[in-house]
Scaffold this motif. Structure first.
Motif, short mmCIF file in Angstrom:
data_model
loop_
_atom_site.label_atom_id
_atom_site.label_comp_id
_atom_site.label_asym_id
_atom_site.label_seq_id
_atom_site.Cartn_x
_atom_site.Cartn_y
_atom_site.Cartn_z
N ILE A 156 9.99 -7.17 6.51
CA ILE A 156 8.64 -7.02 6.73
C ILE A 156 8.54 -6.62 8.22
N GLU A 157 7.81 -5.49 8.36
CA GLU A 157 7.54 -4.93 9.82
C GLU A 157 6.08 -5.47 10.45
N ARG A 158 5.29 -6.01 9.65
CA ARG A 158 4.27 -6.26 10.14
C ARG A 158 3.51 -7.64 9.42
N ILE A 159 3.19 -8.47 9.99
CA ILE A 159 2.55 -9.57 9.60
C ILE A 159 0.98 -9.72 10.28
N PHE A 160 0.21 -10.00 9.62
CA PHE A 160 -1.25 -10.31 10.06
C PHE A 160 -1.46 -11.75 10.22
N LEU A 161 -1.79 -12.48 11.18
CA LEU A 161 -2.02 -13.99 11.08
C LEU A 161 -3.53 -14.43 10.86
N SER A 162 -3.82 -15.09 9.82
CA SER A 162 -5.16 -15.51 9.71
C SER A 162 -5.77 -16.43 10.78
N HIS A 163 -4.52 -17.26 11.19
CA HIS A 163 -4.82 -18.37 12.09
C HIS A 163 -3.57 -18.75 12.44
N ALA A 164 -3.46 -19.48 13.80
CA ALA A 164 -2.10 -20.11 14.34
C ALA A 164 -1.83 -21.47 13.94
N HIS A 165 -2.46 -22.04 12.89
CA HIS A 165 -2.16 -23.55 12.79
C HIS A 165 -0.82 -23.58 11.79
N TRP A 166 -0.10 -24.70 12.14
CA TRP A 166 1.23 -24.82 11.64
C TRP A 166 1.76 -24.50 10.26
N ASP A 167 0.73 -24.56 9.14
CA ASP A 167 1.24 -24.28 8.01
C ASP A 167 0.88 -22.81 7.53
N HIS A 168 0.47 -22.21 8.56
CA HIS A 168 0.32 -20.68 8.44
C HIS A 168 1.46 -19.69 9.37
N ALA A 169 1.78 -20.38 10.34
CA ALA A 169 2.59 -19.84 11.30
C ALA A 169 3.93 -20.16 11.36
N SER A 170 4.31 -21.33 10.42
CA SER A 170 5.74 -21.75 10.50
C SER A 170 6.68 -20.75 10.22
N GLY A 171 6.70 -19.77 9.32
CA GLY A 171 7.60 -18.74 8.91
C GLY A 171 7.79 -17.64 9.92
N LEU A 172 6.88 -17.65 10.61
CA LEU A 172 7.01 -16.23 12.00
C LEU A 172 8.57 -15.96 12.41
N GLY A 173 9.15 -17.21 12.61
CA GLY A 173 10.54 -16.95 13.39
C GLY A 173 11.38 -16.41 12.23
N ASP A 174 11.21 -16.40 10.87
CA ASP A 174 12.06 -16.00 9.73
C ASP A 174 12.05 -14.34 9.96
N PHE A 175 11.13 -13.82 10.65
CA PHE A 175 10.91 -12.14 10.49
C PHE A 175 11.04 -11.67 11.99
N PRO A 176 12.01 -11.50 12.53
CA PRO A 176 12.16 -11.15 13.76
C PRO A 176 11.88 -9.67 14.05
N GLU A 177 11.98 -8.91 12.84
CA GLU A 177 11.82 -7.62 12.66
C GLU A 177 10.16 -7.25 12.92
N ALA A 178 9.32 -8.11 12.54
CA ALA A 178 8.10 -7.70 12.44
C ALA A 178 7.18 -7.90 13.84
N VAL A 179 6.21 -7.01 13.95
CA VAL A 179 5.06 -7.25 14.87
C VAL A 179 4.19 -8.29 14.28
N VAL A 180 3.69 -9.13 15.14
CA VAL A 180 2.84 -10.04 14.37
C VAL A 180 1.49 -9.86 15.26
N HIS A 183 0.76 -1.30 -0.17
CA HIS A 183 0.01 0.04 0.10
C HIS A 183 0.90 1.15 -0.14
N GLY A 184 0.96 1.92 -1.13
CA GLY A 184 2.08 2.95 -1.26
C GLY A 184 3.43 2.31 -1.13
N GLN A 185 4.07 2.73 0.05
CA GLN A 185 5.40 2.18 0.52
C GLN A 185 5.28 1.35 1.59
N ALA A 186 4.16 1.06 2.19
CA ALA A 186 4.04 0.27 3.10
C ALA A 186 3.70 -1.17 2.84
N THR A 187 4.46 -2.33 3.42
CA THR A 187 4.03 -3.56 2.92
C THR A 187 4.03 -4.42 4.29
#
Length: 297
Positions: free
Chosen positions: A118-142, A66-70
């Motif tokens: 990436i600085e922000r992640i919105f999680l649709s839900h916390a099942h294994w196949d949706h949350a697996s990559g969260l640890g790859d983005f330590p800069e992000a607020v989830v 969205h503009g320069q925000a991702t």
């Protein structure tokens, strides 16, 4: 498990994005980051789908600009998925809930393309196949719904909840979404992320206690709805078919509420025939749109 929870609303937290995005005129686009796939009989994905045809199911993250925000909607399979799967997937479920190699994590694809962290992640839900990559983005607020944060707080190995190997990392900075009593289409509450109607989050509780969906209207005016795992395939909406019942018994926390959500989506597409519904695992829909680094504008 201890993690940081913030009671501030997304609207207030999103104010810091004002320098990055012009709410009235920003170009909006998204890309589907396919991190991996699985293959299953169609009848396992949707009730009545038959057991003679195989279909692909994707594990994807959605990158929105969205503009320069991702930001990301879900994280897909991450760099540690093999270890997570070995640690927390029950042995009896591995024949039915699996992924195929190679896995190409979202973080790897974004870094290769030169996308800033990436600085922000919105999680649709916390099942294994949706949350697996969260640890790859330590800069992000989830961000997750408060009902889903309660699931995360009680993470345990198995299916139907969240995995400690994924959501209990100290590097993850959790924050709570605060839905407003502002109706949006068929949903009675919502969060207008940029206050311009281009990205709207809605509660879709049922599959998990705090599942959410996301509407995105891109710069061309085309409209998309990312429904997480309310259905695994969009063609389930033709007659309101649930998941194959043994799978639904395992993965849908509240089957009655999940079916209600399906009926809401059926009403949604009747009211807005041009809307493209994008389930999290539907390879047919996602392949037609194309994958990162291609963008839908």
């Amino acid at each position: 498990m201890m993690f940081k929870r913030c009671l501030l609303s997304l609207v207030l937290a999103g104010a810091s994005w004002s320098a990055l995005a012009d709410a009235a005129h920003a170009d909006v686009e998204f890309a589907i980051i396919k991190t991996g796939k699985t293959t299953a009989l169609k009848g396992m994905m949707v009730s009545g789908g038959g057991f003679t045809t195989k279909v692909d199911g994707n594990f994807s993250a959605i990158l929105v600009k969205h503009g320069q925000a991702t930001f990301l909607f879900d994280s897909g399979l991450g760099s540690k998925v093999a270890e997570q799967y070995q640690q927390d997937m029950p042995w009896w479920a591995r024949a039915f809930f699996k992924y195929e190699n190679p896995v190409v994590p979202a973080r790897v694809q974004l870094d290769k393309a030169g996308i800033p962290p990436i600085e922000r992640i919105f999680l649709s839900h916390a099942h294994w196949d949706h949350a697996s990559g969260l640890g790859d983005f330590p800069e992000a607020v989830v961000w997750a719904a408060p009902e889903e944060l309660k699931v995360i707080e009680h993470a345990a190995p198995g299916l139907g909840g969240s995995w400690p190997s994924q959501v209990s990392l100290k590097s993850i900075r959790w924050q709570s979404l605060e839905f407003k009593p502002q109706p949006h289409k068929v949903f009675d509450r919502s969060i207008d992320v940029f206050a311009d109607g281009s990205v709207v989050l809605v509660p879709m509780f049922g599959h998990t206690p705090g599942s959410i969906g996301m509407f995105v209207t891109v710069a061309s005016g085309k409209r998309f709805f990312f429904c997480g795992d309310a259905v695994w395939r969009a063609d389930a909406l033709k007659d309101g078919s649930p998941k194959f019942w043994p799978a639904s018994l395992i993965v849908d926390k509240d089957r009655e509420q999940t079916q209600h959500t399906i009926e809401q989506m059926r009403e949604l597409v009747k009211l807005d025939p041009g809307l493209v519904v994008v389930p999290a695992h539907d390879d047919t829909v996602q392949s037609a749109l194309g994958y990162f680094p291609s963008w839908i504008k």
